[in-house]
Design a protein around this motif. Sequence first.
Motif, PDB file in Angstrom:
ATOM      1  N   ARG A  14       0.832  -1.194   0.000  1.00  0.00           N
ATOM      2  CA  ARG A  14       0.000   0.000   0.000  1.00  0.00           C
ATOM      3  C   ARG A  14       0.877   1.259   0.000  1.00  0.00           C
ATOM      4  N   ARG A  15       1.963   1.193   0.797  1.00  0.00           N
ATOM      5  CA  ARG A  15       2.859   2.351   0.846  1.00  0.00           C
ATOM      6  C   ARG A  15       3.484   2.614  -0.504  1.00  0.00           C
ATOM      7  N   MET A  32       1.089   4.232  -2.908  1.00  0.00           N
ATOM      8  CA  MET A  32       0.888   5.662  -2.678  1.00  0.00           C
ATOM      9  C   MET A  32       2.108   6.451  -3.130  1.00  0.00           C
ATOM     10  N   TYR A  33       3.281   5.846  -2.895  1.00  0.00           N
ATOM     11  CA  TYR A  33       4.529   6.512  -3.283  1.00  0.00           C
ATOM     12  C   TYR A  33       4.551   6.725  -4.787  1.00  0.00           C
ATOM     13  N   ARG A  48       2.052   6.731  -6.813  1.00  0.00           N
ATOM     14  CA  ARG A  48       0.992   7.621  -7.231  1.00  0.00           C
ATOM     15  C   ARG A  48       1.398   9.080  -6.961  1.00  0.00           C
ATOM     16  N   ALA A  49       2.047   9.297  -5.818  1.00  0.00           N
ATOM     17  CA  ALA A  49       2.480  10.656  -5.501  1.00  0.00           C
ATOM     18  C   ALA A  49       3.450  11.154  -6.553  1.00  0.00           C
ATOM     19  N   ALA A  84       1.485  10.533 -10.412  1.00  0.00           N
ATOM     20  CA  ALA A  84       0.072  10.884 -10.571  1.00  0.00           C
ATOM     21  C   ALA A  84      -0.706   9.831 -11.351  1.00  0.00           C
ATOM     22  N   SER A  88     -30.168  16.085   3.587  1.00  0.00           N
ATOM     23  CA  SER A  88     -28.760  16.469   3.482  1.00  0.00           C
ATOM     24  C   SER A  88     -27.857  15.324   3.925  1.00  0.00           C
ATOM     25  N   LYS A  89     -28.362  14.446   4.787  1.00  0.00           N
ATOM     26  CA  LYS A  89     -27.522  13.329   5.209  1.00  0.00           C
ATOM     27  C   LYS A  89     -28.144  12.028   4.738  1.00  0.00           C
ATOM     28  N   LYS A  90     -27.360  11.233   4.068  1.00  0.00           N
ATOM     29  CA  LYS A  90     -27.890  10.005   3.486  1.00  0.00           C
ATOM     30  C   LYS A  90     -27.073   8.830   3.977  1.00  0.00           C
ATOM     31  N   GLY A 108     -22.226  12.126  -1.272  1.00  0.00           N
ATOM     32  CA  GLY A 108     -22.610  12.412   0.102  1.00  0.00           C
ATOM     33  C   GLY A 108     -23.332  11.274   0.788  1.00  0.00           C
ATOM     34  N   VAL A 148     -23.178   7.976   3.051  1.00  0.00           N
ATOM     35  CA  VAL A 148     -22.313   7.212   3.936  1.00  0.00           C
ATOM     36  C   VAL A 148     -22.773   5.770   3.906  1.00  0.00           C
TER      37      VAL A 148
END
Lengths: 267, 785
Positions: free
Chosen positions: B201-202, B205-206, B208-209, B212, B700-702, B738, B740
């Motif tokens: 995972r690290r 991300m590396y 991707r950083a 891009a 507003s909250k779903k 929006g 959850v």
Amino acid sequence: MSTIVDQYRISQEPYYRSVADEVALFEAAYSVRMPMMLKGPTGCGKTRFVEYMAYKLDRPLITVACNEDMTASDLVGRFLLSAQGTEWQDGPLAIAARHGAICYLDEVVEARQDTTVVIHPLTDNRRVLPLEKKGELVHAHPDFQIVISYNPGYQSLMKDLKQSTKQRFGGLDFTYPEHDIETEIVAHESGASAEMADKLVSIAERSRNLKGHGLDEGLSTRMLIYAGSLIAKGVNPQAACRVALVRPITDDPDMRDALDAAVTTFF
Amino acid sequence: MSINLADYAELLEDLSPHSQEALKANWHEATKVFSPRGLDNYLKGAAAIRGLGKGDSLVETWIEEAPMVAKEVGEDVVGDLAAASLMLASRTSGAVIELLLATSATAANRLGDAELFLKYLQFINTLISQAPRGVRPMLDKLEVLFQQLTLGGLRRWALWGAHAHRTNYEEQIRYFSLDSKESLAMLQKERKGTLLVDVQRRINMYLRALWARDFFMRPTSGDFETREGYRPYIEDYLLHLPDAFDDFAPEDREPVSGLELYRATAAHCAAHVVETKHPISAEALNPMQMALISVIEDARVEALSIRRFPGLKQIWCKLHTATPDMNTSVGGYLNRLARALLDESYQDNDAWIIEARSLFALAQDRLDNNHTSWEVGVQLAHSLSQKRIAFNPRTDLLDAPYRDDNRYFWEFEEFDFNKAANAGYESVKQVRKYVSAIEMANEVDVENAGEDAEEVWVLDTELFPYENIGEESGGKSYNELEGKEPVSDPFHYSEWDYQIQLERPAWATVLEKRAKSGDLQIIEAITAQYKREIHRMKFLLDAMQPQGVQRIRRLEDGDEIDINAAIASFTDIRLGNQPDPRIMMRSVRKIRDFSILVLLDLSESTNEIVQDQDYSVLDLTRQACVLLADAISKVGDPFAIHGFCSDGRHDVEYIRFKDFDQHWNETPKAKLAGMTGQRSTRMGAAIRHAGHHLNLQRSSKKLLIVITDGEPADVDVRDPQYLRFDTKKAVEEVAKNGIVTYCMSLDPRADQYVSRIFGQKNYMVVDHVERLPEKLPLLYAGLTR
């Protein structure tokens, strides 16, 4: 009476590096007193821009940081007790409207929707502010203008402005500046060398690649300036980046590690 | 399409009654992980193992373990596992085979890749011939061993022991049960460094950083005989990295950690993928020229990456160890060249190296084209051949552990998005055409068209068979005679393919079907059964009900003056006391603004009977829904109850038991009573469709609550990871709107994958399934407070 707003005047020119035609557009909008809305991610220079424009237009600037608990009275004003009885005290919006200041509502979506509607009569051709409790109708000073800002990114759709509010404003989009311009800004504001600023901006660009892939927002220009200031004070660049950039932005250990590694690809 | 054990009767008649019982007990689990073909293999395997005549317990171990293995690494290996067991039968005892089967799930879990698992089986096969007495103690310790060793390490450790104690069986047993000193010493030596699965995972991300974009990585097994790992390589747009890296610690230099080495490797491979845009033709090149072009090409992509990310240079430099005294082989020169081109601080006065450096420096502004590598490489090959050292392609290799084998650009294929899209992505959407009676009558029906027909014609009115109105058909329309339950227009949703990191457009088709009504009595019985719980919840729910306008008094800065407090303050002032400054009050409107959608997994497995009880998971789900619906309707939030099941990607059934605007009365209750469980669990498409319904709500909250008893799976998907990743993607997609998503899992082993799909905080595993009905309303209360 003018003393009350004089304290809001900006005496020294704030540093602002214009990115496109936003300064000219804002001046034009002010000349017709069009309410303005500034959109953009946190720390990209919205507040600085308003300060700069207030200085340039020579108007006092009254800033209100909006929050969820803010009510209409916090903007408009309220009665207070005094020795003689009660006494009306103007809120920041009323002061601005009376004395012709620029009223800047920062992060306006944070305020509840019933609060934001009190600005409606000020933002159309009526340009009035009714003080219901006092029974007064304040006609806005000819120099008065209202500016709001918000960050459309992290609120998602849970928090958004009403259409009726949005459509009263002209909008300016703010993003992080182009690489060279951002470098110039970071170098100027932090006192770090141009070369160092260039690296910091490159690091920020790496983190912006991760937006939506584990990060809610990329590193902002403001954070870069903090990091740059630390470096200018003689802090080791990697340590400065760790303290000012990576640690604040994430709690996820894997993300922290990836960002630390990205930092080391520049230092 | 439910699969019955009875259909396989002829395969199973040989099994003893006890084994048949065991099979029945495991049948539900098996149907969840196997496709029909896999089930066939599974049962044939059982029959074949039975045929060995080594006792029932061996057969039963197979019955229990094979589905677990399939769950970990896919069902394709199950046939091989059976074959391996049969092959071993002539050489070892039933007990050892049984142990092998019993530990195979552990091995599959630790290895995590089908190919590695097959290699593991091969290894066991070899070991049995070399150290027959050692296998059993080793399998006993397998879990411990795999915690510390990779497959390559295990193999080296085991073969060392087998050779050392070839004839001494006593010692052999002691070695393999980790009782002897040398055994532990070897174990220490082979101990694996950093595992790819731990840092993947690290690294992701590396990368991707930096670039891009996403790169997809896979583990490959280290080489068995030497301690060298396989070279990393790039194939099919995947970065294949060794499954484990030891720390890289050359003599008298600072050691490089395994994680750092992974980073260097991944960055180098990614640099190839990003910077090598065209293949290099190997035509008319000799092996030495190719080797040199490889080195130059590596240097080229690294130089380009270093321009963007200067720090990469340090990471890579640390991994080069070539020195000027390596001058006896071409390999030595290649390594010196690789180091010289990367690291200016490296001193080398060899004329050839100097020539190479200057050639490469001259090419600095032509680096974006890999033809440069070809030119420089060929030229250097020529001058190197003047040294008259023989080139051996097999031994003259690059030493730096992070460099891949460069097969990528020699047999390079451009990733053609259009090609990929055409290859498997036909996005044929079913068309629904509304036609008149004449058109309908004139058209010829396609007899063999199924649910996934390209075009379906619909007639507004009922159509009657015209030749015999009122005769034997009794005036019934075609629909009444042979019609099927009408379904909604199809909804098409894309699916996420994690292997290629792309969306498959319009891949899954969701059809809404009408819910059948059941007996209302069932619902009333549930209400009666849970009377106590409902009563207990009453107070909790009352507190949640919206209160309307509330006055908050005693504030320092409220909206209005609270006249009582003001008078009290004035009294204090007149009396000369300290007045209370908190004289304001504020009116706050307390409103709730939630929409809740409960999405039920109605797959076949919900018919399973809960352990030691006489009701099924489906019954429990129904009870939980009734209690929840009662609770929500008391509080007054808009809510809906929907369910789903699937039969391949063309047919994801979606059933709406209760809609948002419907009252919680007899109709939805009857529909809930008629709920049945069948087929599989294609969760991603269902979540996207539920998201579609929630988007139409104005709250507003779903909140989307998914209740499931297993992980996503479907009959047409064999890779267990595919639907997990797709579901994760679906959860992220609806989150953008929006919504959850919260998952309530009834699978006690769910923790790991559920947290990966729904996120750390958004799930709950219900250990005691029978308590679900009480827990669900409490969850609702907790989430919406």
